[in-house]
Structure formats: C-alpha cells, structure tokens
Write an enzyme that holds these catalytic residues in place. Structure first.
Site, PDB file in Angstrom:
ATOM      1  N   SER A   1      49.309  -6.103   0.787  1.00  0.00           N
ATOM      2  CA  SER A   1      49.814  -4.806   1.335  1.00  0.00           C
ATOM      3  C   SER A   1      50.018  -4.433   2.655  1.00  0.00           C
ATOM      4  CB  SER A   1      48.811  -3.810   0.587  1.00  0.00           C
ATOM      5  OG  SER A   1      49.310  -3.518  -0.795  1.00  0.00           O
TER       6      SER A   1
ATOM      7  N   SER B   1      51.788  -2.286  -0.397  1.00  0.00           N
ATOM      8  CA  SER B   1      51.455  -0.669  -0.657  1.00  0.00           C
ATOM      9  C   SER B   1      51.432  -0.121   0.925  1.00  0.00           C
ATOM     10  CB  SER B   1      50.365  -0.352  -1.418  1.00  0.00           C
ATOM     11  OG  SER B   1      49.299  -0.802  -0.649  1.00  0.00           O
TER      12      SER B   1
ATOM     13  N   LYS C   1      47.179   4.586   7.586  1.00  0.00           N
ATOM     14  CA  LYS C   1      47.538   4.657   6.097  1.00  0.00           C
ATOM     15  C   LYS C   1      46.599   5.833   5.581  1.00  0.00           C
ATOM     16  CE  LYS C   1      47.839   1.693   2.136  1.00  0.00           C
ATOM     17  NZ  LYS C   1      47.678   0.087   1.552  1.00  0.00           N
TER      18      LYS C   1
END
Lengths: 485, 487
Positions: B180, B156, B81
């Site tokens: 997330s 997210s 990420k």
C-alpha cells in the site's frame, strides 16, 4: 440408586496491580464510571496493548504457590466475541498454552467438631491462565450503560480438574485458594468487589461409574456460601431430575443466592465459536529460570504448611493454629509475640491473641495494624503472668488497659496496683481459716469429695486479699487446712 | 527559490529555510494554495486544517528565528494517511464507520514528526481501512492520479502518493500491509518506502493486519525518504512489536554506502502478467546497476506462487478481529432504530462498512472458524515462514533484490471491478510484508502514454541504510524525480 456428584470450579481472580493488564492506566474499584480509561482500554482506533509484567509476575507466583508447572513462554491469544462489555470485541487471553499447568490446592474438610481437624485432600488443577477483565454493564429501564473501569484489569482463570464431589469440598477449595492468593499478595479476593468470581461445573453419575455425566455450568455464585449452597442445590436438582426419569441437558444456569433457586441461561447449542488465534500485537514472552527463581524466593509459606509447623514448633493445639494461620498478618503477629515471649510461652501468647486480642479488635473495630497492642505488649504480659508477678484475673485488666492506652503491661500493673503482693503466709492462712469457717457447707461438701466446692471458698479469700493473693498458694493453703481439720 | 516551491525536495527547502530565503509560513501557504488548486481534480485529502498548519508553520519560524531549529524537517509540510492518529484531527480510515471520529491522541509517528518540527498537513484519502489497491474503496470517493486524472493513484495509500505527485505536500506518510505504499508510489511516480516490520511504531495506526502493517514515507527523492524515515523510526514502548534497535543517520549513510552491490533478480517476479513496458523499464534499471559494476544474479523465491493466498488468509483473519471494535457502542457510526444490542451491531456494521471491508471481514471470520483454523490460518502461518525463508536464503547470496513494483501502470478508475483482478496488483509487493522486509519503490521511467513506472528494491531486515543507498545510486543517475505531472 445412589449418585455421586462431580464438581469442577473455574475461578477468576483479579490480580492486584497498580495498572491494567495491557496499558498504564490505573486499575481500581469504586471510582467514578469510565474514569479508569485510556485509548487502549476503550479500544480507540490505533491503540495497542502492552503487557504489564507485574501481572505476569503475580500469576507465575500463584502457579509456584500451587505447585504448577510454569510454561517457558507466555503466549497471548485473542478470544473473539461481540459483547458491549468487551471494548475490542475480543478478549486477550491464553488459549492453548496457559502460563501455569497442573498443580493442586490443599483443602481441609470440616472436622467432627469445631475443635477437631478435618480430613485434608489435594484437589488437582488443570491450568491457570492470564487474561483481561471486561467492563460492567448496568441495565436500566430501557438503556444499558457500560462502565469500562474494570475492563482490562489483570485476571487469572484458575481451572480445577473435575475432582470434587461435595459442596463442602468446593467450599473448602475456595477458602484455601482465596487464602493462598491473599497470602501471596496476588489478590485481595474480595468477592463483593468482584475480585474473586466462581463458576461451577457440576454433573452427577451413579456411584461406581467412572464416566462423567452431562455437566451443567452454574454462574453468579457471588459469595463462598452461595458457592456451597448453589452447588448443593444443583446436585439435589440433578438427582431429583434423574430420579423422576428426566434427563440432564448441558446448559448454563444462573444461581440466585437470595432465593436459593436457579434458572437456565443458555444451552450448549448457543455456545460461541471464539475463533481463537495468537494475538499479533503481543510478542510471546520468555519466562526463564532466573525469573522463576526470583519469584520463588518471594513465595510465602502457605497456611496449611504453617499450621503444621506451628503445631510442631510451638506445640500449639488445633484450636489455636486453625485461627492463627489463615491470616498472614495474624500468623506473623503471633510468631513475633512467641519469639519475644521466649521458650515455652508460645501457647499462652497464642491464647491471648486468639481469645483476647481478636475479641478486642472486633469490639473496637480495629485491625492488627491499627491496634495499640503490639507483640511486645502481649509477650510482656505473658512473662508477667508466668513469673507470678501478676495473676490471670489482674492480667485481664492489664490487657484491657493496654488496648486502651498502649502502655506496657508492667507499667499498667504498677500504676493500677495489680502486682501480686509479697505473700504473708500467716495472713493468708488466717483468711483461709475465716473462709472455711464462714462457709461450712462448702467445706463439708469438699471434704465429702465434691472437688468444685473449693471454688466457693477461694472467692472470700481473694476478696480479703483484694485480688493480690497468689491463686496457686490460696489453693494449696485451703487444701492443706481442709485436710487438717 | 523557484515559483514551484511545492515541487521542491525537502533537502532544497530545508536549505532555503536555514538560509532564511524562505519561511515555513510561506512554504505552508504555497502548499495550501496548491492543494486548493488541485484538490477539485485529485481529491487526495479527506480533510485539512489550514489554520492549524499555519500555526505550526509560524511556530517553526519562531524556533528558527530563535536559533532553535529542530533540523531538516522543521517547517516542512507533511501530510498523513487518514489511518494515522493526529490529536484533535479527524481519523476516518476513509470509512463511513469513522466519518465523525476525532482522535484524542497522537500516533507514535505523529509525535515524532512534531518533535522534528514538521508541519502536519491534512488527512489523506485511502482505501477504506487500507483495504484495496486503487483508493476506489474510500467511502468519501476515489482519488485521481495526477498524471492522468481518469486513472487511479494506486492504493491503499493513494491519497499519499497523489498529494505528493500533485505538489499538495512536501512528503507524506502511508501505511503498507501488502504494498500500500510501494504500489501507489510506483503509479504516481514518487519514492515510497516500506520499512522493516518493527522499525516504525504502529501505535496510533488504525490496524488492518497487525503482523503486516508498517508505516512509511512517500517522498520526491530517496534522500528525502531517508530524512523522513530517520524522523519516524525507532522503538516505541507502546507498540510491543516495535524493535529495539539503534537508528542510524540514514541520510549520512547514503554518502558512505557506495557499493558495488550484489543484486538478485527473482525469476518468479518476471513471469506472466507483467506489463511489457514495465518489464523493459525494470530491465533497464538492472542494466544500469550492472554497468555500475554490481553483480547481478538470478535467484529463486520458490514459494512466491503462494504469497497471495497466504496473505489473504492472514491479513483477513487479523482484520476480522481488528475491525471488531467498530461496533457503534463507544464511538463511530451507530445505526438508528436498532431493536437490541445484536441488531445494533448488525445494522451499524452493515451501514458503516463498505463492500471490500465486509468481504475481508467475512473471509477472515471464516478462516478462523472452529474446524477451519488448522487448514487455513495455521497452514498460512507455516507457508509464511517458508516465504520468509526464501528471502533469507536469497540474501545469503545477494545484498538486495530488484523487481517491478506493480505488474501494471495506473489503470482507469472503475476498470478493475473484479476484486481478484485488484488483488493481483499486489503480487510483487505482498511477499515483502509476509517476510517483514524493507522495500522501496523508485521511479524508473514512464510508459509511452506517460504513466509512471516504479521498480522495487527489497532489502534485508533493518538494513534500510543499504537499501536507500542502492536506490539513491539509481536515482542520481536518472532524472525521473524531476518530472512532474501537468495539472
């Protein structure tokens, strides 16, 4: 109306550690800009703080030296505000739970004369907390440049109660506080390097009033003298303002030590809301008894305590103790010398150190550590004089030679032929008779009661003896002969 | 190996690599090719560096040839990420603020993956600064769900779940502050694990809410998740909140940890607002455990109703301070033509941050303000303690809790324009972060329209071994993880 000033000081002291408060990068002064940085100092994305235990040790030690209560837990808060010298735009500090509470600083006010001890007082402390220093802004024509070398240096904030009333007290407070920090090895407190910085909160009130007046914060007091001068100036300004019927507004003022003037920086209305909250990146640290005990064991004797001990143990006069105790190295040097010299010789040793050695160090631009004169030298010299092996005038010469060569005093006295000659009383008596005969006026004056006139007779005797005559014996012989005739 | 290398689990690929039936370079090339084929439709990546990945793969092959393989992850392409620092690679947090920022250092987990021999592959899209539940808040455009490209992948860490579901990585890392990792894992039909707070170093993770953030793996299987977790877990002295604990062999523990377990069903998690198809799938998963001899008990987490409020006070307060460093002074976006330093702050931050980030900074600044601190932040911390206590009380009776991961399956891009509607996507995941617990989302079926469903298993602090074993028992008896989207 008579006014009384009330002064509280906020002193920031940089802690002398190898590395910064929350990262391993080195702390230091005088390096190329932005070289003492890393992701943590620069607040790069993802960087996290890790507490430097040495800095916590140092502030606990400072607290113990000043008699503070040490909190059982070291807790960290964030103080949020935007300014380019603060890389994270928050400062890691301690808000509601400072690590040190209470305590006091012992001060000595100026005495009636230089050689007289002044009044002692204890100025109570509110708190001491630990935080990180910010970077430095350098303003150029149209740009401002930031140097983050200083950012993240461990910093103590020492807050006094509003308990001082004169600029002299503030001066004495800072002097004593600085000595304590240096003694404890906590900081070098070099104000030119920003290692000690002071802000003063000053208000005035009619004498007898117990409520505090409106306070003004004075900043940029860059030297201990400027602190005294700035405070004196501010007290005068406030009293003048009141006497002209004005009002004092709560504000921060900037003192310019060069011109001796101050100007307003900001008023209270512009005060920040720092939005303090516990720093979630740092776990509270428990400070237990063994930890405190270890640091207590490292705490040195403080200057005033030492001064009282020196006076008692070594029978030193104030003129000596007041010089010897303020530099820990010098005090230790003295004690070593006194031990080596032996009982009853401490004051002589102290005199040599304070009067001769310190002058020599200044003249030769040396320090105690770099000087060739070691405690054994001075102790040896004291012993030679006390034993009558050499006389004071000769001893001065030996001292100079000692400082130049590092040779032991007896070796020098021998080499330079400065040792007292075995006393031939007949020869000495003849020299004395010659001196009296050759200086009839002085002899007559002495006989008429002018005590000092005898010195004019000693000169010719010593000259005839090439300096090796025992001054005590010369004095005795002259007096005997003068009484006879 | 099958032609679809990129859909194989780590376990199978590691075996093939060990038996020299496959090279790391071949595997990496397959993943690169797959990424290129799917990215125009998925947009899971913010950036990738083929040459760098192939060089890492070649180094892995050289190690293996020399008999110095570093283990199961050596040569496995893993994408991170874009909030996790990788030295000399962009680190943007999917924000305009950091669009041109290149990290000069590796995060703790990045170092650990390198030590395990993983091929670091690409920077994955996410909601800006990890704030969101749909990956629509990325400054670089949304990511699509591989199961239905008109839908969101969750967030997210939507890039992390979508890349894995699309076969553009063999495993990925995400970060989980309020769900997330787990929610996008559920929405994309993959396994997502949020470890116990403090198990994985946050050093080098762009902070959203420091007391809640935790890095964790996305993987095709529970066993793969155990392998990646084993590589990234462990104390890091650069993160003061990282816990000093022995890291077990999570993969080996799967075999020894066999139950039966006592499982709790928190009644508050099956209330209003739960999609009936999801409720049904999770109930079937519970029935499976019951059939396996597990004791199923209803438990209560009475403060659940306060989770969302508590979270949005604490997370935004921390974020408002954590994001203060993005000011245009030292790095990142700097507005042109500012009059003075204050103007520079205003303009740089106004231009650099997106709407959701600004909303949370404003909220967080408000709750910390003088006069409001006690009423909001301090109160929220107290409620947080009660929420954690709810879980710990439940764990006196049961080994783990089973809940849905998300109340809804993947929704349409642009469907949830109201921030509050989006915040509600996290109602089952947020409590876990507030309590600092480990939790995993495991695929447990599909809706009639073919969208993945995940069930969440919540474990006790630092009992990831047990949590993984419970998840693994379900997974082994079902075939959800072998299904892949048609792209």
């Amino acid at each position: 109306m008579n006014y009384e000033a009330v002064i509280g000081l906020e002193v920031h002291v940089q802690i002398k550690t190898q590395s910064k408060m929350f990262t391993r990068v080195a702390a230091g002064y005088g390096h190329e800009p932005n070289t003492l940085t890393d992701p943590v100092v620069l607040a790069l994305p993802g960087a996290l703080p890790v507490m430097n235990h040495a800095a916590l040790d140092a502030i606990i030690k400072a607290g113990l030296l000043l008699g503070c209560e040490i909190a059982p837990v070291c807790k960290w808060d964030r103080k949020n505000y935007f300014y380019p010298d603060s890389p994270k735009n928050y400062q890691i500090s301690q808000y509601d739970q400072p690590i040190c509470l209470g305590g006091s600083v012992e001060i000595e006010l100026p005495g009636a004369a230089r050689n007289l001890m002044g009044e002692h007082k204890n100025i109570p402390l509110t708190r001491i907390h630990l935080e990180e220093d910010v970077g430095k802004l350098n303003h150029e024509d149209h740009d401002s440049l930031v140097d983050y070398n200083r950012a993240g240096t461990p910093l103590m904030e020492i807050v006094s109660d509003p308990a001082m009333h004169t600029a002299d007290e503030a001066y004495a407070y800072l002097t004593s506080l600085r000595a304590t920090m240096i003694y404890g090895g906590i900081s070098d407190c070099d104000m030119e390097k920003g290692q000690l910085r002071c802000d003063a909160n000053i208000s005035i009130r009619p004498v007898g009033e117990t409520k505090l007046g409106t306070k003004v914060e004075l900043k940029n007091l860059n030297s201990i003298s400027f602190v005294r001068d700035g405070i004196a100036h501010e007290i005068k300004r406030q009293i003048g303002l009141m006497e002209r019927g004005g009002t004092i507004v709560q504000e921060t003022r900037d003192y310019d030590g060069q011109t001796g003037t101050s100007q307003s920086l900001r008023s209270k209305e512009m005060a920040h809301d720092y939005r303090y909250f516990p720093d979630p990146d740092l776990m509270p640290v428990r400070v237990d008894e063994p930890w405190k005990a270890r640091l207590r064991a490292e705490c040195p004797e403080l200057p005033f305590v030492k001064q009282r001990r020196f006076a008692e143990q070594y029978q030193l006069p104030y003129t000596l103790t007041s010089v010897l105790v303020w530099d820990r190295e010098l005090a230790d040097y003295f004690e070593e010398t006194a031990q080596l010299a032996g009982p009853g010789k401490a004051q002589a040793a102290g005199n040599w150190i304070v009067n001769d050695l310190l002058r020599e160090l200044t003249a030769a631009n040396l320090t105690l550590a770099t000087s060739r004169v070691r405690p054994a030298h001075i102790a040896g010299l004291v012993k030679l004089v006390e034993a009558g092996t050499i006389f004071t005038n000769a001893a001065k010469e030996v001292f100079i030679e000692m400082a130049a060569t590092g040779d032991q005093p007896d070796v020098i006295a021998e080499r330079k032929g400065l040792k007292a000659a075995p006393t031939d009383t007949n020869e000495l008596e003849q020299w004395c008779r010659d001196a009296i005969a050759g200086n009839a006026k002085s002899a007559a004056e002495f006989r008429a009661g002018k005590e000092g006139a005898i010195n004019a007779l000693k000169g010719p005797v010593m000259k005839a003896a090439k300096g090796k005559a025992n001054p005590k014996l010369v004095d005795e012989t002259l007096r005997r002969l003068l009484a006879e005739a | 190996m099958s032609s679809e290398l990129f859909y194989q689990p780590i376990t199978a690929l590691a075996a093939a690599l060990a038996e020299k039936k496959l090279t790391a370079v071949e595997l990496t090339q397959a993943v690169i090719a797959r990424t290129k084929a799917t990215e125009p439709r998925i947009h899971a990546f913010n950036s990738h560096d083929e040459a760098d990945a192939l060089a890492q793969a070649a180094a892995s092959d050289a190690r293996r040839a020399a008999g110095q393989s570093l283990g199961a992850l050596d040569g496995i392409p893993i994408a991170l990420k874009d909030v996790i620092a990788v030295r000399n690679q962009p680190l943007t947090a999917s924000s305009k603020m950091l669009a041109n920022f290149v990290s000069p250092y590796d995060a703790g987990v990045t170092e650990k993956l390198r030590k395990a021999g993983a091929v670091l592959w690409g920077r994955l899209n996410c909601d800006e600064f990890a704030m969101g539940s749909s990956t629509e808040n990325s400054a670089f455009g949304p990511t699509s769900n591989p199961w239905d490209t008109t839908r969101v992948p969750g967030g997210s860490s939507g890039g992390s779940s979508a890349a894995l579901a699309a076969g553009s990585a063999i495993a990925t890392l995400g970060s989980d502050t309020g769900g997330s990792i787990r929610q996008p894992a559920a929405l994309c039909g993959v396994v997502g694990l949020k470890p116990t707070y403090g198990l994985v170093s946050r050093y080098g993770l762009i902070a959203f809410a420091s007391s809640l953030d935790q890095i964790g793996p996305f993987a095709r299987t529970v066993e793969d998740a155990a392998i990646v977790l084993g590589a990234i877990a462990g104390h890091d002295e650069r993160d003061s909140t990282s816990f000093k604990t022995e890291i077990p062999d999570y993969r080996a523990a799967l075999a020894t940890n066999r139950g039966p377990w006592k499982l709790g069903i928190p009644k508050e998690y099956f209330a209003e607002g739960l999609d009936p198809e999801i409720a049904q799938a999770v109930e079937q998963a519970i029935a499976f455990y019951k059939a396996q001899g597990c004791e199923i008990r209803e438990v209560s987490l009475p403060h659940t109703q306060y989770c969302l409020d508590t979270y949005y006070v604490i997370a935004t307060a921390e974020a408002s301070s954590n994001l203060a460093r993005y000011d245009g002074i030292r790095y990142g976006h700097r507005a042109a033509g500012a009059k003075d330093v204050v103007d520079l702050y205003y303009q740089s931050r106004a231009e650099g941050f997106g709407a959701e980030v600004k909303r949370r900074i404003i909220l967080g600044t408000y709750v910390l303000s003088s006069g409001y601190y006690d009423a909001y932040y301090l109160r929220a911390q107290k409620v947080r303690t009660l929420i954690r206590q709810d879980f710990l009380n439940a764990f006196k009776e049961v080994d783990a809790l089973i809940t849905p991961t998300s109340p809804v399956p993947a929704f349409k891009l642009g469907e949830k324009a109201d921030p509050l509607a989006l915040y509600l996507c996290d109602i089952y995941t947020i409590g876990v972060n507030l309590a600092g617990l480990p939790a995993i989302s495991v695929p447990c079926g599909f809706t009639k329209s073919g969208l993945p469903i995940g069930t969440q298993i919540i474990g006790q602090p630092f009992r990831e071994s047990s949590l993984l074993a419970i998840a693994r028992a379900y997974e082994q008896a079902h075939s959800w993880s072998t299904k892949h989207p048609i792209l």
